[in-house]
Design a protein around this motif. Structure first.
Motif, PDB file in Angstrom:
ATOM      1  N   LYS A 103       0.885  -0.960   0.094  1.00  0.00           N
ATOM      2  CA  LYS A 103      -0.026   0.153  -0.062  1.00  0.00           C
ATOM      3  C   LYS A 103       0.878   1.433   0.018  1.00  0.00           C
ATOM      4  CE  LYS A 103      -4.120  -2.120   0.715  1.00  0.00           C
ATOM      5  NZ  LYS A 103      -5.172  -2.083   0.003  1.00  0.00           N
ATOM      6  N   SER A 104       0.331   2.305  -0.712  1.00  0.00           N
ATOM      7  CA  SER A 104       1.154   3.658  -0.597  1.00  0.00           C
ATOM      8  C   SER A 104       0.836   4.213   0.596  1.00  0.00           C
ATOM      9  CB  SER A 104       0.495   4.485  -1.781  1.00  0.00           C
ATOM     10  OG  SER A 104       0.947   5.551  -1.690  1.00  0.00           O
ATOM     11  N   HIS A 105       1.822   4.959   1.186  1.00  0.00           N
ATOM     12  CA  HIS A 105       1.766   5.663   2.163  1.00  0.00           C
ATOM     13  C   HIS A 105       1.726   6.932   1.983  1.00  0.00           C
ATOM     14  CE1 HIS A 105       2.609   2.255   4.789  1.00  0.00           C
ATOM     15  NE2 HIS A 105       3.284   1.719   3.847  1.00  0.00           N
ATOM     16  N   ASN A 106       1.473   7.424   0.966  1.00  0.00           N
ATOM     17  CA  ASN A 106       1.332   9.037   0.588  1.00  0.00           C
ATOM     18  C   ASN A 106      -0.175   9.421   1.342  1.00  0.00           C
ATOM     19  OD1 ASN A 106      -0.750   9.352  -1.265  1.00  0.00           O
ATOM     20  ND2 ASN A 106       0.214   8.520  -2.731  1.00  0.00           N
ATOM     21  N   PRO A 107      -0.089  10.730   1.741  1.00  0.00           N
ATOM     22  CA  PRO A 107      -1.116  11.003   2.554  1.00  0.00           C
ATOM     23  C   PRO A 107      -2.538  11.165   1.665  1.00  0.00           C
ATOM     24  CG  PRO A 107       0.622  12.690   2.767  1.00  0.00           C
ATOM     25  CD  PRO A 107       1.080  11.554   1.894  1.00  0.00           C
ATOM     26  N   ILE A 108      -2.476  11.241   0.644  1.00  0.00           N
ATOM     27  CA  ILE A 108      -3.806  11.113  -0.315  1.00  0.00           C
ATOM     28  C   ILE A 108      -4.284   9.628  -0.255  1.00  0.00           C
ATOM     29  CG2 ILE A 108      -4.745  11.513  -2.603  1.00  0.00           C
ATOM     30  CD1 ILE A 108      -2.893  13.741  -2.941  1.00  0.00           C
ATOM     31  N   LEU A 125      -3.603   7.359   1.979  1.00  0.00           N
ATOM     32  CA  LEU A 125      -3.940   7.097   3.043  1.00  0.00           C
ATOM     33  C   LEU A 125      -5.503   7.736   3.537  1.00  0.00           C
ATOM     34  CD1 LEU A 125      -0.818   7.569   5.198  1.00  0.00           C
ATOM     35  CD2 LEU A 125      -2.029   5.462   4.718  1.00  0.00           C
ATOM     36  N   ARG A 126      -5.765   8.847   3.327  1.00  0.00           N
ATOM     37  CA  ARG A 126      -6.944   9.594   3.498  1.00  0.00           C
ATOM     38  C   ARG A 126      -8.024   8.840   2.560  1.00  0.00           C
ATOM     39  NH1 ARG A 126      -7.774  13.501   0.305  1.00  0.00           N
ATOM     40  NH2 ARG A 126     -10.356  14.092   0.026  1.00  0.00           N
ATOM     41  N   SER A 127      -7.806   8.631   1.449  1.00  0.00           N
ATOM     42  CA  SER A 127      -8.812   7.689   0.542  1.00  0.00           C
ATOM     43  C   SER A 127      -9.287   6.323   1.324  1.00  0.00           C
ATOM     44  CB  SER A 127      -8.151   7.561  -1.035  1.00  0.00           C
ATOM     45  OG  SER A 127      -8.188   8.843  -1.499  1.00  0.00           O
ATOM     46  N   ARG A 128      -8.117   5.546   1.624  1.00  0.00           N
ATOM     47  CA  ARG A 128      -8.420   4.504   2.053  1.00  0.00           C
ATOM     48  C   ARG A 128      -9.238   4.608   3.477  1.00  0.00           C
ATOM     49  NH1 ARG A 128      -2.974   3.063   1.021  1.00  0.00           N
ATOM     50  NH2 ARG A 128      -2.399   2.677   3.241  1.00  0.00           N
ATOM     51  N   ARG A 129      -9.022   5.625   4.216  1.00  0.00           N
ATOM     52  CA  ARG A 129      -9.823   5.795   5.656  1.00  0.00           C
ATOM     53  C   ARG A 129     -11.039   5.910   5.254  1.00  0.00           C
ATOM     54  NH1 ARG A 129      -5.124   8.272   7.758  1.00  0.00           N
ATOM     55  NH2 ARG A 129      -5.601  10.203   7.248  1.00  0.00           N
ATOM     56  N   MET A 130     -11.408   6.865   4.151  1.00  0.00           N
ATOM     57  CA  MET A 130     -12.760   7.427   3.877  1.00  0.00           C
ATOM     58  C   MET A 130     -13.433   5.984   3.279  1.00  0.00           C
ATOM     59  SD  MET A 130     -11.837  10.932   1.955  1.00  0.00           S
ATOM     60  CE  MET A 130     -13.253  11.281   1.180  1.00  0.00           C
ATOM     61  N   ILE A 131     -12.772   5.269   2.616  1.00  0.00           N
ATOM     62  CA  ILE A 131     -13.345   4.149   2.106  1.00  0.00           C
ATOM     63  C   ILE A 131     -14.010   3.043   3.206  1.00  0.00           C
ATOM     64  CG2 ILE A 131     -12.897   1.716   0.824  1.00  0.00           C
ATOM     65  CD1 ILE A 131     -11.166   3.617  -1.335  1.00  0.00           C
ATOM     66  N   SER A 132     -12.907   2.928   4.272  1.00  0.00           N
ATOM     67  CA  SER A 132     -13.250   2.143   5.498  1.00  0.00           C
ATOM     68  C   SER A 132     -14.319   2.639   6.076  1.00  0.00           C
ATOM     69  CB  SER A 132     -11.883   1.960   6.556  1.00  0.00           C
ATOM     70  OG  SER A 132     -10.924   1.474   5.735  1.00  0.00           O
ATOM     71  N   PHE A 184      -7.846  -1.068  -3.281  1.00  0.00           N
ATOM     72  CA  PHE A 184      -8.456  -2.271  -2.628  1.00  0.00           C
ATOM     73  C   PHE A 184      -8.831  -3.347  -3.883  1.00  0.00           C
ATOM     74  CE2 PHE A 184      -9.485   0.811   0.669  1.00  0.00           C
ATOM     75  CZ  PHE A 184      -8.745   0.095   1.723  1.00  0.00           C
ATOM     76  N   GLN A 185      -9.020  -4.470  -3.686  1.00  0.00           N
ATOM     77  CA  GLN A 185      -9.421  -5.398  -4.734  1.00  0.00           C
ATOM     78  C   GLN A 185     -11.147  -5.893  -4.384  1.00  0.00           C
ATOM     79  OE1 GLN A 185      -7.003  -8.789  -5.016  1.00  0.00           O
ATOM     80  NE2 GLN A 185      -5.228  -7.715  -6.115  1.00  0.00           N
TER      81      GLN A 185
END
Length: 190
Positions: free
Chosen positions: A4-9, A11-18, A53-54
């Motif tokens: 997974k990418s650790h860039n802030p964008i 990370l933010r997108s993954r948190r929003m999806i979760s 994510f897949q």
């Protein structure tokens, strides 16, 4: 899946999806939630989902892994890494997240916690119990890890099923008694 990418964008997108998925799980069964609904709730495009994510299950796996990392930080504050102390932290931590665990259970997804523990417990044991297990061969350690993983997972599942009636301290004592083979200690009185 790739690292997974650790860039802030990202990370933010993954948190929003979760968060979107968890919100939707409050409203409807997991199997009826579409990727389209998740991305619409997160106010993201589908491409962002698939960049990170897949599957929907991958979202839950990452969320659980992040929770486990949070719990692990608490182990570092322990003076002694006894079975009781570690289990107490574990159950206190999950008590704070029991609503999430109940959602998983209601959707027949609790096994995802087991799968994530299967990946995470060997790391925890090598990091915090290396002095205790260093004299054993790889085969023993592999079975030691899966035995502990399944046991602590089943305890967690039973606890959630029972409505978290027992305190984390009571469960930690039960786990400690089992681990240290101390069946004479009567933890829970009728």
């Amino acid at each position: 899946m790739n690292e997974k990418s650790h860039n802030p964008i990202s990370l933010r997108s993954r948190r929003m999806i979760s968060q979107a998925l968890l919100q939707l799980m409050e409203e409807k069964p997991f199997h009826k939630i579409s990727i389209k609904e998740i991305t619409a709730t997160a106010e993201l495009v589908r491409k962002t989902f698939y960049r990170n994510f897949q599957t929907k299950e991958d979202v839950l796996k990452e969320y659980i892994t992040e929770l486990m990392k949070e719990a692990e930080q608490q182990f570092e504050s322990l003076d002694a890494l006894t079975p009781y102390a570690m289990a107490n932290i574990y159950f206190k931590f999950w008590q704070k997240h029991r609503h999430f665990l109940k959602l998983l259970q209601q959707n027949d997804l609790f096994v995802i916690v087991l799968k994530q523990l299967d990946d995470y417990v060997p790391f925890i044991n090598s990091r915090y119990k290396s002095d205790l297990i260093q004299e054993f061969d790889d085969t023993f350690i592999e079975y030691y890890n899966v035995f502990n993983t399944a046991g602590i997972w089943h305890m967690l599942e039973k606890w959630i099923s029972r409505g978290t009636k027992e305190t984390p301290e009571q469960l930690a004592q039960i786990y400690s008694d089992i681990t240290l083979n101390n069946p004479n200690n009567k933890t829970l009185k009728k």
